[in-house]
Motif scaffolding. Sequence first.
Motif, PDB file in Angstrom:
ATOM      1  N   PHE A   9      -4.857  10.811  -3.556  1.00 51.83           N
ATOM      2  CA  PHE A   9      -5.474   9.676  -2.875  1.00 51.83           C
ATOM      3  C   PHE A   9      -5.021   8.357  -3.471  1.00 51.83           C
ATOM      4  O   PHE A   9      -4.944   7.338  -2.787  1.00 51.83           O
ATOM      5  CB  PHE A   9      -7.000   9.779  -2.956  1.00 51.83           C
ATOM      6  N   PHE A  10      -4.676   8.382  -4.770  1.00 45.87           N
ATOM      7  CA  PHE A  10      -4.213   7.171  -5.446  1.00 45.87           C
ATOM      8  C   PHE A  10      -2.972   6.592  -4.780  1.00 45.87           C
ATOM      9  O   PHE A  10      -2.767   5.387  -4.746  1.00 45.87           O
ATOM     10  CB  PHE A  10      -3.937   7.514  -6.912  1.00 45.87           C
ATOM     11  N   PHE A  11      -2.120   7.458  -4.205  1.00 51.63           N
ATOM     12  CA  PHE A  11      -0.854   7.005  -3.634  1.00 51.63           C
ATOM     13  C   PHE A  11      -0.993   6.440  -2.217  1.00 51.63           C
ATOM     14  O   PHE A  11      -0.051   5.845  -1.706  1.00 51.63           O
ATOM     15  CB  PHE A  11       0.143   8.159  -3.592  1.00 51.63           C
ATOM     16  N   LYS A  12      -2.128   6.637  -1.598  1.00 51.59           N
ATOM     17  CA  LYS A  12      -2.260   6.360  -0.169  1.00 51.59           C
ATOM     18  C   LYS A  12      -1.859   4.937   0.204  1.00 51.59           C
ATOM     19  O   LYS A  12      -1.091   4.721   1.133  1.00 51.59           O
ATOM     20  CB  LYS A  12      -3.709   6.629   0.269  1.00 51.59           C
ATOM     21  N   GLN A  13      -2.375   3.961  -0.509  1.00 53.06           N
ATOM     22  CA  GLN A  13      -2.102   2.562  -0.178  1.00 53.06           C
ATOM     23  C   GLN A  13      -1.214   1.895  -1.217  1.00 53.06           C
ATOM     24  O   GLN A  13      -1.247   0.675  -1.381  1.00 53.06           O
ATOM     25  CB  GLN A  13      -3.425   1.800  -0.052  1.00 53.06           C
ATOM     26  N   LEU A  14      -0.397   2.689  -1.900  1.00 44.83           N
ATOM     27  CA  LEU A  14       0.398   2.159  -2.995  1.00 44.83           C
ATOM     28  C   LEU A  14       1.867   2.086  -2.624  1.00 44.83           C
ATOM     29  O   LEU A  14       2.423   3.017  -2.060  1.00 44.83           O
ATOM     30  CB  LEU A  14       0.227   3.052  -4.225  1.00 44.83           C
ATOM     31  N   ASP A  15       2.504   0.962  -2.943  1.00 46.90           N
ATOM     32  CA  ASP A  15       3.945   0.836  -2.735  1.00 46.90           C
ATOM     33  C   ASP A  15       4.692   0.577  -4.036  1.00 46.90           C
ATOM     34  O   ASP A  15       5.909   0.427  -4.042  1.00 46.90           O
ATOM     35  CB  ASP A  15       4.258  -0.269  -1.724  1.00 46.90           C
ATOM     36  N   GLN A  16       3.963   0.525  -5.162  1.00 47.06           N
ATOM     37  CA  GLN A  16       4.592   0.325  -6.454  1.00 47.06           C
ATOM     38  C   GLN A  16       3.890   1.179  -7.502  1.00 47.06           C
ATOM     39  O   GLN A  16       2.664   1.177  -7.600  1.00 47.06           O
ATOM     40  CB  GLN A  16       4.549  -1.148  -6.871  1.00 47.06           C
ATOM     41  N   THR A 164      18.412   0.629   2.633  1.00 45.16           N
ATOM     42  CA  THR A 164      17.660   0.721   1.387  1.00 45.16           C
ATOM     43  C   THR A 164      16.188   0.484   1.671  1.00 45.16           C
ATOM     44  O   THR A 164      15.814  -0.538   2.250  1.00 45.16           O
ATOM     45  CB  THR A 164      18.165  -0.306   0.358  1.00 45.16           C
ATOM     46  N   ILE A 165      15.341   1.431   1.264  1.00 42.42           N
ATOM     47  CA  ILE A 165      13.904   1.303   1.537  1.00 42.42           C
ATOM     48  C   ILE A 165      13.080   1.154   0.259  1.00 42.42           C
ATOM     49  O   ILE A 165      11.867   0.950   0.325  1.00 42.42           O
ATOM     50  CB  ILE A 165      13.391   2.512   2.339  1.00 42.42           C
ATOM     51  N   GLY A 166      13.710   1.268  -0.889  1.00 40.84           N
ATOM     52  CA  GLY A 166      12.971   1.155  -2.144  1.00 40.84           C
ATOM     53  C   GLY A 166      13.917   1.288  -3.324  1.00 40.84           C
ATOM     54  O   GLY A 166      15.142   1.248  -3.168  1.00 40.84           O
ATOM     55  N   LYS A 167      13.352   1.462  -4.504  1.00 41.90           N
ATOM     56  CA  LYS A 167      14.188   1.593  -5.696  1.00 41.90           C
ATOM     57  C   LYS A 167      13.382   2.182  -6.845  1.00 41.90           C
ATOM     58  O   LYS A 167      12.139   2.115  -6.873  1.00 41.90           O
ATOM     59  CB  LYS A 167      14.763   0.243  -6.103  1.00 41.90           C
ATOM     60  N   PRO A 191       8.009   2.425   0.454  1.00 35.20           N
ATOM     61  CA  PRO A 191       7.150   1.940   1.535  1.00 35.20           C
ATOM     62  C   PRO A 191       5.724   2.460   1.378  1.00 35.20           C
ATOM     63  O   PRO A 191       5.505   3.606   0.983  1.00 35.20           O
ATOM     64  CB  PRO A 191       7.814   2.508   2.797  1.00 35.20           C
ATOM     65  N   VAL A 192       4.760   1.624   1.687  1.00 38.90           N
ATOM     66  CA  VAL A 192       3.360   2.004   1.506  1.00 38.90           C
ATOM     67  C   VAL A 192       2.968   3.184   2.391  1.00 38.90           C
ATOM     68  O   VAL A 192       2.095   3.984   2.047  1.00 38.90           O
ATOM     69  CB  VAL A 192       2.438   0.788   1.778  1.00 38.90           C
ATOM     70  N   ASP A 193       3.631   3.325   3.551  1.00 40.59           N
ATOM     71  CA  ASP A 193       3.282   4.398   4.475  1.00 40.59           C
ATOM     72  C   ASP A 193       4.084   5.679   4.246  1.00 40.59           C
ATOM     73  O   ASP A 193       4.011   6.614   5.039  1.00 40.59           O
ATOM     74  CB  ASP A 193       3.459   3.939   5.931  1.00 40.59           C
ATOM     75  N   LEU A 194       4.837   5.756   3.155  1.00 38.93           N
ATOM     76  CA  LEU A 194       5.573   6.974   2.836  1.00 38.93           C
ATOM     77  C   LEU A 194       4.592   8.102   2.536  1.00 38.93           C
ATOM     78  O   LEU A 194       3.539   7.871   1.930  1.00 38.93           O
ATOM     79  CB  LEU A 194       6.477   6.726   1.628  1.00 38.93           C
TER      80      LEU A 194
END
Length: 221
Positions: A9-16, A164-167, A191-194
């Motif tokens: 659940f921690f990853f749900k809204q996380l992009d970093q 490129t979508i992230g790093k 991406p936050v929606d990954l």
Amino acid sequence: TYPRPSCLFFFKQLDQIIIHQQVELLEAILGTETSSKYEIKNHLGQRVYFAVEENECFDRRLCAPLRSFTIRIADGAGREVIRVLRPLRCSSCCCPCFLQQLEVQSPPGVIAGYVVQNWDPFLPKFTIQNESKEDVLKIIGPCATCGCFEDVEFEVKALNEMTTIGKISKYWSGFVNNVFTNTANFGIQVPVDLDVRIKAVMIGACFLIDLMFFENSLDGF
């Protein structure tokens, strides 16, 4: 035996995601390679998970960066939510077979995905796969990963390797830290929606990149 949605659940809204390797006093004083321990933090620097590497002292001394391991990632309550498994495999641009591979489970016992090294004579390349071993993303690193006085970035790309979508970034930790220890700080941007399971696999990819490119192969001796 944990419900899948509650594990990540921690990853749900996380992009970093920030991964900080803890400094081991014995390693800093004696130069002896010890089992790695990591703090996994959000973008505010708050610790949300803690990771511990498990393997034998013999593996760390003899195999060094190529060593097999199990990394257990637990939440604040001590419940294991992610397990990263790395078998002993090759890691050479001259040997296109039996290259590096990771399996990421979340919850433990349930496969979330894989990290597979791709052969390339010049660049570090990896493929992120889902639980069905279907390709999802690519990771491409720079030709030189020494990163003297600067960050080193591995780009997260779409399968066509054009977008490129992230790093995954290895942050420069300073002269003293880099000379006397192998501790490292990484940042993962996606991406936050990954899919949250793929975000978990990205953490596994970060651990693999750390061992392959940022550990001195002589530290175990």
